[in-house]
Design an enzyme around this catalytic site. Structure first.
Site, PDB file in Angstrom:
ATOM      1  N   ASN A  10       0.877  -1.173   0.000  1.00 33.11           N
ATOM      2  CA  ASN A  10       0.000   0.000   0.000  1.00 33.11           C
ATOM      3  C   ASN A  10       0.913   1.222   0.000  1.00 33.11           C
ATOM      4  OD1 ASN A  10      -1.833   2.004   0.469  1.00 33.11           O
ATOM      5  ND2 ASN A  10      -2.713   1.106   2.322  1.00 33.11           N
ATOM      6  N   ARG A  90      -2.618  -2.150  -3.231  1.00 34.90           N
ATOM      7  CA  ARG A  90      -3.854  -1.420  -2.931  1.00 34.90           C
ATOM      8  C   ARG A  90      -3.788  -0.078  -3.668  1.00 34.90           C
ATOM      9  NH1 ARG A  90      -5.772   1.582   2.553  1.00 34.90           N
ATOM     10  NH2 ARG A  90      -7.703   2.313   1.669  1.00 34.90           N
ATOM     11  N   HIS A 179     -12.918   2.803   0.567  1.00 39.86           N
ATOM     12  CA  HIS A 179     -13.024   1.728   1.580  1.00 39.86           C
ATOM     13  C   HIS A 179     -13.723   0.495   1.020  1.00 39.86           C
ATOM     14  CE1 HIS A 179     -12.912   4.610   5.305  1.00 39.86           C
ATOM     15  NE2 HIS A 179     -11.695   4.172   5.008  1.00 39.86           N
ATOM     16  N   HIS A 207     -17.666   1.509   8.460  1.00 43.54           N
ATOM     17  CA  HIS A 207     -16.215   1.460   8.691  1.00 43.54           C
ATOM     18  C   HIS A 207     -15.801   2.727   9.431  1.00 43.54           C
ATOM     19  CE1 HIS A 207     -11.973   0.387   7.398  1.00 43.54           C
ATOM     20  NE2 HIS A 207     -11.856   1.605   7.891  1.00 43.54           N
ATOM     21  N   GLY A 209     -12.709   4.276  11.199  1.00 39.07           N
ATOM     22  CA  GLY A 209     -11.295   4.332  11.574  1.00 39.07           C
ATOM     23  C   GLY A 209     -10.886   5.785  11.504  1.00 39.07           C
ATOM     24  N   ASN A 210      -9.623   6.057  11.193  1.00 43.23           N
ATOM     25  CA  ASN A 210      -9.228   7.445  10.970  1.00 43.23           C
ATOM     26  C   ASN A 210     -10.028   8.039   9.827  1.00 43.23           C
ATOM     27  OD1 ASN A 210      -7.438   8.722  12.652  1.00 43.23           O
ATOM     28  ND2 ASN A 210      -5.791   7.351  11.993  1.00 43.23           N
ATOM     29  N   ARG A 240     -11.001  14.827   9.028  1.00 36.47           N
ATOM     30  CA  ARG A 240     -11.815  15.331   7.914  1.00 36.47           C
ATOM     31  C   ARG A 240     -13.205  15.718   8.390  1.00 36.47           C
ATOM     32  NH1 ARG A 240     -10.715  10.186   4.587  1.00 36.47           N
ATOM     33  NH2 ARG A 240      -8.481  10.381   4.205  1.00 36.47           N
ATOM     34  N   GLU A 385      -8.311  -5.990   4.946  1.00 33.69           N
ATOM     35  CA  GLU A 385      -8.193  -5.633   3.529  1.00 33.69           C
ATOM     36  C   GLU A 385      -7.041  -6.380   2.862  1.00 33.69           C
ATOM     37  OE1 GLU A 385      -9.212  -1.069   3.296  1.00 33.69           O
ATOM     38  OE2 GLU A 385      -8.629  -1.658   5.295  1.00 33.69           O
TER      39      GLU A 385
HETATM   40  P1  AMP Z   1      -7.872   2.738  11.844  1.00 30.51           P
HETATM   41  O1  AMP Z   1      -7.731   3.929  10.943  1.00 30.51           O
HETATM   42  O2  AMP Z   1      -8.857   1.737  11.355  1.00 30.51           O
HETATM   43  O3  AMP Z   1      -6.558   2.133  12.235  1.00 30.51           O
HETATM   44  O4  AMP Z   1      -8.494   3.292  13.219  1.00 30.51           O
HETATM   45  C1  AMP Z   1      -7.842   4.247  14.001  1.00 30.51           C
HETATM   46  C2  AMP Z   1      -8.811   4.780  15.045  1.00 30.51           C
HETATM   47  O5  AMP Z   1      -9.249   3.689  15.879  1.00 30.51           O
HETATM   48  C3  AMP Z   1      -8.196   5.811  15.970  1.00 30.51           C
HETATM   49  O6  AMP Z   1      -9.085   6.902  16.144  1.00 30.51           O
HETATM   50  C4  AMP Z   1      -8.039   5.051  17.273  1.00 30.51           C
HETATM   51  O7  AMP Z   1      -8.096   5.881  18.410  1.00 30.51           O
HETATM   52  C5  AMP Z   1      -9.241   4.133  17.216  1.00 30.51           C
HETATM   53  N1  AMP Z   1      -9.092   3.025  18.168  1.00 30.51           N
HETATM   54  C6  AMP Z   1      -8.196   2.020  18.155  1.00 30.51           C
HETATM   55  N2  AMP Z   1      -8.331   1.253  19.272  1.00 30.51           N
HETATM   56  C7  AMP Z   1      -9.326   1.809  20.002  1.00 30.51           C
HETATM   57  C8  AMP Z   1      -9.941   1.518  21.260  1.00 30.51           C
HETATM   58  N3  AMP Z   1      -9.550   0.492  21.996  1.00 30.51           N
HETATM   59  N4  AMP Z   1     -10.944   2.319  21.681  1.00 30.51           N
HETATM   60  C9  AMP Z   1     -11.332   3.370  20.946  1.00 30.51           C
HETATM   61  N5  AMP Z   1     -10.805   3.705  19.771  1.00 30.51           N
HETATM   62  C10 AMP Z   1      -9.814   2.947  19.298  1.00 30.51           C
END
Ligand code: AMP
Length: 397
Positions: A10, A90, A179, A207, A209-210, A240, A385
């Protein structure tokens, strides 16, 4: 039986993530990250059998090529070279051209580069990674898996913006969605867990995440999704803004803001970071909220409310609902955020299964709520992924 490992790459503008995936089990045998490319502090690190190694990137320029060459020697040292059957890349944007994974040849590479207009930060970096990998692994077939491909089944009414259709015809302005690989994977896993055929399963995949997006899935196919022409649309994210009245842009420009400053703010200083004034990281938000930080509390409330609104509205394209699926770093781990989203969805009949919500964390899948009204569940499926990239590369071999 011989192994069938895929090197998954990636490649970003200033980073390169890689992993060797066993295409049968999905296990990541080694995974690593090159970062700060283009800067003197560029580093490459990897994790193998629980141990992390980090090295400086020892090259004046072309850190992508350096990283790939370092991966070649790492494959030799770890003894993976003989079991590698493909390299899977990716790629963020496949435009309307790529509706599924493809084997890369010169023509495909040129197409990926020509889509740089639509993804100016991502596609050139992806192409750079492909070129470097083709040079470094001349004997291995290379495949491109696109973030947009899964969403190419959206009907025209879902992907068309309510603007002049000339803008679509001339510039390709429409909803593409991203995604896709994650929404694809978790929907297939959810169908398996529910003992249903994917062709008859309807989901709302969330989904978080960040980056964050929601996808409505009818009979296994994406029919709508919240990211749009770019990944800036839809949900509030780490940095964002997600959906925003476009009038705000004109207002800020009239106040003397440059276009760059406006979009830097919307892409990098908004979302959790902007609303809380504290951090883009959900864990940081939850911790600060527990200590009474007002900005963090507001960020939590805005985020969970907006996710719930999307889930509610994504009932519209579906004929029935089997499950709301949570995934991504936040969706897989934060029971507080999931709980608050479900609290916002009470009108749809979702009642939390507290033990289930507690248990489905840190890589464990499970059911976390049920709606008698809809005959649906809410569940957690950890995304993977890289596994999809490895599987689809091997399928095409
Ligand atoms: P990703 O982009 O999928 O890696 O997700 C990152 C996000 O997941 C960040 O905002 C992290 O703070 C959140 N995250 C990871 N572990 C936890 C957790 N145990 N509790 C709350 N948020 C989490």
């Amino acid at each position: 039986m011989s192994n069938s490992f895929v090197l998954v790459i990636n490649s970003g503008s200033s980073s390169l993530k890689f992993a060797v995936i066993d295409s049968k089990s999905g296990e990541a045998l080694v995974s690593g990250l090159g970062e700060c490319f283009g800067l003197p502090e560029a580093v490459i690190s990897w994790k193998y059998e629980g141990e992390k190694t980090e090295e400086a990137v020892d090259a004046p320029d072309n850190h992508h090529q350096y990283a790939i060459n370092r991966i070649v020697s790492l494959m030799d040292t770890l003894g993976f070279t003989k079991d590698l059957v493909a390299v899977g890349h990716r790629i963020v944007h496949g435009g309307e051209k790529f509706t599924s994974t493809v084997r890369i040849d010169d023509e495909v590479l040129a197409e990926i580069e020509s889509l740089s207009d639509l993804a100016p930060l991502h596609n050139p970096a992806g192409a750079k990674g492909i070129e470097a990998a083709m040079q470094a692994f001349p004997r291995l077939p290379q495949f491109a898996v696109f973030d947009t491909a899964f969403h190419q089944t959206m009907p025209q009414k879902a992907f068309t913006g309510a603007i002049s259709n000339e803008l679509y015809k001339e510039y390709g302005i429409r909803r593409y969605g991203f995604h896709g690989t994650s929404h694809y994977y978790v929907s297939r896993e959810a169908a398996k867990m529910l003992n249903k055929s994917i062709d008859e399963s309807n989901f709302i995949s969330v989904h978080l995440g960040n980056g964050a997006s929601v996808c409505a899935i009818e009979n296994g196919k994406s029919v709508d999704t919240s990211m749009g022409f770019t990944p800036l649309a839809g949900l509030m994210m780490g940095t964002r803004s997600g959906d925003l009245d476009p009038g705000v842009i004109e207002f800020l420009i009239k106040k003397g803001w440059s276009t760059e400053k406006v979009f830097e703010t919307l892409n990098k200083k908004s979302g959790f970071l902007g609303v809380s004034g504290l951090t883009s990281d959900a864990r940081g938000i939850l911790e600060a909220m527990a200590e009474g930080h007002e900005g963090a509390k507001l960020a939590f409330e805005v985020f969970t409310y907006r996710v719930a609104k999307y889930i509610g509205s994504y009932m519209i394209p579906l004929s029935h609902l089997d499950a709301v699926i949570f995934t991504g770093g936040i969706g897989e781990n934060s029971l507080d955020i999931r709980r608050e989203i479900l609290n916002n969805l009470k009108l749809l009949g979702f009642v939390e299964d507290e033990a289930g919500n507690q248990a489905a964390r840190f890589g464990k899948a499970g059911i976390i709520a049920k709606s008698g009204l809809l005959g649906a569940v809410a569940m957690v499926i950890p995304t993977n992924e890289e596994f999809v990239i490895a599987q689809q590369s091997v399928e095409l071999l």
